[in-house]
Design a protein around this motif. Structure first.
Motif, PDB file in Angstrom:
ATOM      1  N   VAL A  97      32.306  54.085  52.094  1.00 47.41           N
ATOM      2  CA  VAL A  97      33.418  54.015  51.148  1.00 47.41           C
ATOM      3  C   VAL A  97      33.170  52.878  50.186  1.00 47.41           C
ATOM      4  CG1 VAL A  97      35.901  53.676  50.868  1.00 47.41           C
ATOM      5  CG2 VAL A  97      35.012  54.788  52.931  1.00 47.41           C
ATOM      6  N   SER A  99      35.192  50.895  47.386  1.00 48.56           N
ATOM      7  CA  SER A  99      36.498  50.754  46.752  1.00 48.56           C
ATOM      8  C   SER A  99      36.419  49.685  45.697  1.00 48.56           C
ATOM      9  CB  SER A  99      37.556  50.395  47.786  1.00 48.56           C
ATOM     10  OG  SER A  99      37.206  49.206  48.432  1.00 48.56           O
ATOM     11  N   TYR A 100      37.274  49.768  44.705  1.00 51.09           N
ATOM     12  CA  TYR A 100      37.313  48.716  43.699  1.00 51.09           C
ATOM     13  C   TYR A 100      38.738  48.417  43.317  1.00 51.09           C
ATOM     14  CZ  TYR A 100      37.409  52.673  40.380  1.00 51.09           C
ATOM     15  OH  TYR A 100      37.703  53.830  39.713  1.00 51.09           O
ATOM     16  N   GLY A 101      38.896  47.248  42.731  1.00 52.62           N
ATOM     17  CA  GLY A 101      40.237  46.733  42.532  1.00 52.62           C
ATOM     18  C   GLY A 101      40.585  45.900  43.750  1.00 52.62           C
ATOM     19  N   ASN A 104      43.674  47.288  48.528  1.00 55.23           N
ATOM     20  CA  ASN A 104      43.434  48.686  48.870  1.00 55.23           C
ATOM     21  C   ASN A 104      43.715  49.608  47.692  1.00 55.23           C
ATOM     22  OD1 ASN A 104      43.110  47.582  51.402  1.00 55.23           O
ATOM     23  ND2 ASN A 104      45.209  47.989  52.004  1.00 55.23           N
ATOM     24  N   SER A 105      43.549  49.111  46.482  1.00 57.24           N
ATOM     25  CA  SER A 105      44.107  49.827  45.343  1.00 57.24           C
ATOM     26  C   SER A 105      43.410  51.132  44.997  1.00 57.24           C
ATOM     27  CB  SER A 105      44.111  48.917  44.115  1.00 57.24           C
ATOM     28  OG  SER A 105      42.798  48.494  43.835  1.00 57.24           O
ATOM     29  N   ALA A 106      42.137  51.241  45.199  1.00 60.78           N
ATOM     30  CA  ALA A 106      41.457  52.436  44.703  1.00 60.78           C
ATOM     31  C   ALA A 106      40.163  52.688  45.459  1.00 60.78           C
ATOM     32  CB  ALA A 106      41.158  52.277  43.218  1.00 60.78           C
ATOM     33  N   VAL A 107      39.716  53.916  45.383  1.00 58.94           N
ATOM     34  CA  VAL A 107      38.426  54.275  45.978  1.00 58.94           C
ATOM     35  C   VAL A 107      37.574  54.896  44.894  1.00 58.94           C
ATOM     36  CG1 VAL A 107      37.258  55.732  47.659  1.00 58.94           C
ATOM     37  CG2 VAL A 107      39.448  54.685  48.223  1.00 58.94           C
TER      38      VAL A 107
END
Lengths: 141, 115
Positions: A97, A99-101, A104-107
């Motif tokens: 996985v 993710s960025y941001g 836990n904001s986005a994948v």
């Protein structure tokens, strides 16, 4: 599409959970390609060369560069060991996985990888940098 | 060997439908050891404490480093994150203010013109 920048992390699965093992500097997504073949015939009088889908899908590769968890030697070694373990699982899908941001904001994407490649290096005064490549399986799961 | 999470961990595989493993989720065996070593979990039993091979101080440092890594913090900003000046970055890469954030002082316009 949002351009990921600082705040991105790479998580690698261990069993049924994925933990962040690196904060990322850059991400290159997979170049998925539906393969084609040249379907020309001897009696084709048209100038154009016809192509048709072969029905096969090349999953492509992902690559990323970042800093490994750098709290201390044990944490760094655990990160490298986990990556190395996943590298050795030839033919086994490994969930990954990115993710960025913040938080836990986005994948960005979540791919099942057929295998991983890693290349860690120590950047003085910065931490342990790592380059990661992953072969994405063409099978959609 | 058991350990429990200090931060939410993304659920994958047969647990993917859960979305996230919440704080306090208990992991066992190799999972417990790996997550403890990278600072995502704290050990729950003597077996895990003996296996992770870190001092209490190193364990705390690994747990801080994990929170920083999960937030995607770059090494140059570790101290700002540690001091709670920032909590991370927004999607443009700008700082997200933390509890100890101070707005940068505006330059005094009179001082600028007198120079």
């Amino acid at each position: 599409m949002t351009i990921a920048s600082k705040g991105s992390s790479l998580s690698i699965g261990s069993g049924n959970a994925a933990a962040a093992i690196a904060s990322l500097i850059s991400i290159d997504g997979p170049e998925v390609e539906a393969e084609t073949y040249e379907a020309d015939t001897l009696d084709n009088t048209n100038a154009g060369i016809p192509y048709l889908p072969s029905g096969r899908v090349e999953g492509g590769k992902i690559s990323a560069e970042g800093f490994l968890v750098s709290g201390n030697k044990s944490a760094v070694l655990a990160s490298i060991a986990n990556l190395a373990t996943n590298c050795s699982k030839n033919g086994t899908t490994v969930a990954s996985v990115i993710s960025y941001g913040s938080g836990n904001s986005a994948v960005a994407f979540n791919q099942n990888l057929a295998g991983l490649g890693i290349s860690p290096s120590a950047a003085l005064k910065e931490g342990v940098k790592v380059k990661i490549t992953g072969k994405v399986s063409g099978d959609v799961t | 060997m058991k350990a429990k999470t200090l931060v939410p961990l993304r659920a994958i595989g047969d647990a993917a439908h859960l979305g996230w493993h919440p704080v306090g989720t208990v992991f066992e065996g190799d999972q417990a050891l790996f997550f403890t070593r990278i600072g995502a979990c704290e050990p729950l039993d003597e077996e895990c404490k003996a296996a992770h091979g870190m001092t209490e101080e190193q364990l705390k440092e690994a747990q801080f480093a994990y929170r920083a890594t999960a937030a995607g913090i770059w090494p140059e900003d570790y101290e700002l994150f540690r001091d709670e000046v920032i909590t991370g970055y927004d999607l443009d890469g700008n700082y997200v203010p933390g509890a100890n954030w101070k707005e940068p002082e505006e330059p005094d316009p009179e001082e600028e013109t007198s120079e």
